[in-house]
Design a protein around this motif. Structure first.
Motif, PDB file in Angstrom:
ATOM      1  N   GLU A  87       0.838  -1.210   0.000  1.00 16.65           N
ATOM      2  CA  GLU A  87       0.000   0.000   0.000  1.00 16.65           C
ATOM      3  C   GLU A  87       0.869   1.255   0.000  1.00 16.65           C
ATOM      4  OE1 GLU A  87      -2.547  -0.453   3.394  1.00 16.65           O
ATOM      5  OE2 GLU A  87      -3.765  -2.007   2.412  1.00 16.65           O
ATOM      6  N   VAL A  88       1.906   1.221   0.822  1.00 18.03           N
ATOM      7  CA  VAL A  88       2.787   2.388   0.951  1.00 18.03           C
ATOM      8  C   VAL A  88       3.544   2.663  -0.354  1.00 18.03           C
ATOM      9  CG1 VAL A  88       4.859   3.255   2.111  1.00 18.03           C
ATOM     10  CG2 VAL A  88       3.064   2.200   3.446  1.00 18.03           C
ATOM     11  N   VAL A  89       4.067   1.598  -0.988  1.00 23.44           N
ATOM     12  CA  VAL A  89       4.850   1.826  -2.210  1.00 23.44           C
ATOM     13  C   VAL A  89       3.958   2.090  -3.427  1.00 23.44           C
ATOM     14  CG1 VAL A  89       6.890   0.532  -1.470  1.00 23.44           C
ATOM     15  CG2 VAL A  89       5.108  -0.660  -2.738  1.00 23.44           C
ATOM     16  N   GLY A  90       2.698   1.694  -3.337  1.00 21.26           N
ATOM     17  CA  GLY A  90       1.811   1.823  -4.489  1.00 21.26           C
ATOM     18  C   GLY A  90       1.416   3.243  -4.823  1.00 21.26           C
ATOM     19  N   SER A  91       1.143   4.053  -3.800  1.00 26.31           N
ATOM     20  CA  SER A  91       0.683   5.428  -4.011  1.00 26.31           C
ATOM     21  C   SER A  91      -0.507   5.452  -4.965  1.00 26.31           C
ATOM     22  CB  SER A  91       1.820   6.294  -4.558  1.00 26.31           C
ATOM     23  OG  SER A  91       2.246   7.173  -3.573  1.00 26.31           O
ATOM     24  N   THR A  92      -0.384   6.202  -6.091  1.00 29.17           N
ATOM     25  CA  THR A  92      -1.533   6.323  -6.999  1.00 29.17           C
ATOM     26  C   THR A  92      -1.377   5.492  -8.268  1.00 29.17           C
ATOM     27  OG1 THR A  92      -0.522   8.230  -8.083  1.00 29.17           O
ATOM     28  CG2 THR A  92      -1.989   8.678  -6.223  1.00 29.17           C
ATOM     29  N   GLY A  93      -0.295   4.710  -8.353  1.00 31.82           N
ATOM     30  CA  GLY A  93      -0.046   3.981  -9.601  1.00 31.82           C
ATOM     31  C   GLY A  93      -0.347   2.495  -9.504  1.00 31.82           C
ATOM     32  N   ASP A  94      -0.033   1.800 -10.589  1.00 34.08           N
ATOM     33  CA  ASP A  94      -0.214   0.346 -10.646  1.00 34.08           C
ATOM     34  C   ASP A  94       1.092  -0.309 -10.192  1.00 34.08           C
ATOM     35  OD1 ASP A  94      -0.381  -2.312 -11.300  1.00 34.08           O
ATOM     36  OD2 ASP A  94      -1.328  -1.991 -13.248  1.00 34.08           O
ATOM     37  N   ILE A  95       1.158  -0.646  -8.921  1.00 34.36           N
ATOM     38  CA  ILE A  95       2.418  -1.112  -8.337  1.00 34.36           C
ATOM     39  C   ILE A  95       2.914  -2.407  -8.989  1.00 34.36           C
ATOM     40  CG2 ILE A  95       1.260  -2.235  -6.362  1.00 34.36           C
ATOM     41  CD1 ILE A  95       4.765  -0.596  -6.365  1.00 34.36           C
ATOM     42  N   ASN A  96       2.009  -3.342  -9.262  1.00 33.25           N
ATOM     43  CA  ASN A  96       2.447  -4.602  -9.861  1.00 33.25           C
ATOM     44  C   ASN A  96       3.058  -4.400 -11.247  1.00 33.25           C
ATOM     45  OD1 ASN A  96       1.712  -5.960  -7.595  1.00 33.25           O
ATOM     46  ND2 ASN A  96      -0.121  -6.890  -8.452  1.00 33.25           N
ATOM     47  N   ALA A  97       2.430  -3.526 -12.032  1.00 33.45           N
ATOM     48  CA  ALA A  97       2.957  -3.246 -13.381  1.00 33.45           C
ATOM     49  C   ALA A  97       4.337  -2.601 -13.280  1.00 33.45           C
ATOM     50  CB  ALA A  97       2.002  -2.333 -14.141  1.00 33.45           C
ATOM     51  N   ASP A  98       4.503  -1.660 -12.339  1.00 38.33           N
ATOM     52  CA  ASP A  98       5.785  -0.966 -12.196  1.00 38.33           C
ATOM     53  C   ASP A  98       6.887  -1.907 -11.702  1.00 38.33           C
ATOM     54  OD1 ASP A  98       4.650   1.308 -13.116  1.00 38.33           O
ATOM     55  OD2 ASP A  98       4.968   2.526 -11.316  1.00 38.33           O
ATOM     56  N   ILE A  99       6.539  -2.767 -10.755  1.00 39.18           N
ATOM     57  CA  ILE A  99       7.532  -3.740 -10.264  1.00 39.18           C
ATOM     58  C   ILE A  99       7.954  -4.649 -11.425  1.00 39.18           C
ATOM     59  CG2 ILE A  99       7.871  -5.783  -8.803  1.00 39.18           C
ATOM     60  CD1 ILE A  99       6.186  -4.463  -6.646  1.00 39.18           C
ATOM     61  N   GLY A 100       6.991  -5.100 -12.197  1.00 35.99           N
ATOM     62  CA  GLY A 100       7.290  -5.969 -13.337  1.00 35.99           C
ATOM     63  C   GLY A 100       8.230  -5.301 -14.319  1.00 35.99           C
ATOM     64  N   LYS A 101       7.944  -4.045 -14.652  1.00 36.77           N
ATOM     65  CA  LYS A 101       8.791  -3.294 -15.605  1.00 36.77           C
ATOM     66  C   LYS A 101      10.195  -3.125 -15.044  1.00 36.77           C
ATOM     67  CE  LYS A 101       5.148  -0.296 -16.981  1.00 36.77           C
ATOM     68  NZ  LYS A 101       4.639   1.021 -16.760  1.00 36.77           N
ATOM     69  N   PHE A 102      10.262  -2.766 -13.769  1.00 34.69           N
ATOM     70  CA  PHE A 102      11.576  -2.555 -13.154  1.00 34.69           C
ATOM     71  C   PHE A 102      12.401  -3.845 -13.197  1.00 34.69           C
ATOM     72  CE2 PHE A 102      14.485  -2.762  -9.564  1.00 34.69           C
ATOM     73  CZ  PHE A 102      15.270  -1.645  -9.825  1.00 34.69           C
ATOM     74  N   CYS A 103      11.799  -4.955 -12.784  1.00 38.11           N
ATOM     75  CA  CYS A 103      12.524  -6.240 -12.744  1.00 38.11           C
ATOM     76  C   CYS A 103      13.020  -6.652 -14.130  1.00 38.11           C
ATOM     77  CB  CYS A 103      11.643  -7.343 -12.173  1.00 38.11           C
ATOM     78  SG  CYS A 103      11.322  -7.132 -10.411  1.00 38.11           S
ATOM     79  N   THR A 104      12.157  -6.526 -15.123  1.00 42.26           N
ATOM     80  CA  THR A 104      12.519  -6.962 -16.474  1.00 42.26           C
ATOM     81  C   THR A 104      13.683  -6.142 -17.027  1.00 42.26           C
ATOM     82  OG1 THR A 104      10.240  -7.594 -16.861  1.00 42.26           O
ATOM     83  CG2 THR A 104      11.624  -7.363 -18.800  1.00 42.26           C
ATOM     84  N   THR A 105      13.550  -4.821 -16.951  1.00 40.80           N
ATOM     85  CA  THR A 105      14.576  -3.963 -17.551  1.00 40.80           C
ATOM     86  C   THR A 105      15.868  -3.977 -16.752  1.00 40.80           C
ATOM     87  OG1 THR A 105      12.784  -2.529 -18.272  1.00 40.80           O
ATOM     88  CG2 THR A 105      15.010  -1.637 -18.443  1.00 40.80           C
TER      89      THR A 105
END
Length: 202
Positions: free
Chosen positions: A161-179
């Motif tokens: 909840e804390v890291v999610g803020s107003t965005g899609d946290i799962n999508a962002d984590i996925g993008k970060f991990c892949t790249t």
């Protein structure tokens, strides 16, 4: 804040490579620094990882600022030390890049665990990623300290909840991990070419 705590790092990753595909020193280190606020959200459990990443980024940055043109490319820091036979020194930039890459490996693996194992507790996700990444390089003391720290991992739901803020946290984590994991693999391959990818902690 718009987006998630990963948003600055995702933006930063767009600039890590030159047009020729070379890894650039400052943008790579900036992305590592942009992950520090994410680590902060883990509290005491990640104090060791945070100081490790921060210390190694500072070491590499200090060398980079002595000659930003000469050290524009990340691997030029290592090449100079290989030529002067100082790469294996514990205070070398090579050692700094190696341990920075390993710490980031751990974080990528941890974030991946949070995505792929929604039923795992935070300490379970942390322990598993530690076992897969840093553990084999750590001596007994570091390993024990780490194991104790993992017990302090925050509640998973609150953390998301804390890291999610107003965005899609799962999508962002996925993008970060892949790249970012592809950059880390490049670092390992480059270091391995000089037999420098398997140094252990003293």
């Amino acid at each position: 804040m718009e987006g998630t705590v990963f948003t600055p790092a995702l933006e930063g990753m767009k600039h890590v490579k030159s047009d020729e595909g070379e890894m650039l020193t400052k943008p790579f280190l900036d992305v590592c620094k942009q992950i520090l606020p994410v680590i902060d959200k883990f509290g005491a459990a990640m104090a060791l990882v945070k100081s490790d990443i921060g210390g190694n980024v500072s070491r590499l940055e200090a060398k980079y600022t002595t000659n930003p043109t000469k050290f524009n490319y990340l691997y030029s820091l290592v090449q100079l030390e290989v030529e002067t036979k100082t790469a294996k020194s514990s205070s070398s930039c090579t050692n700094g890049l190696l341990w920075l890459t390993r710490a980031m490996d751990f974080l990528v693996e941890l974030f991946r665990n949070l995505l792929e194992h929604p039923d795992w507790s935070m300490s379970q996700a942390c322990t598993d990623s530690y076992r897969k990444t840093l553990k084999k390089w750590h001596g007994w003391l570091a390993s024990s300290s780490f194991t104790v720290a993992m017990k302090l991992a925050p509640d998973r739901k609150k953390f998301m909840e804390v890291v999610g803020s107003t965005g899609d946290i799962n999508a962002d984590i996925g993008k970060f991990c892949t790249t970012f994991s592809s950059y880390l693999q490049e670092n390992h391959k480059f270091l391995a070419r000089f037999g420098l990818d398997d140094m252990k902690a003293s």
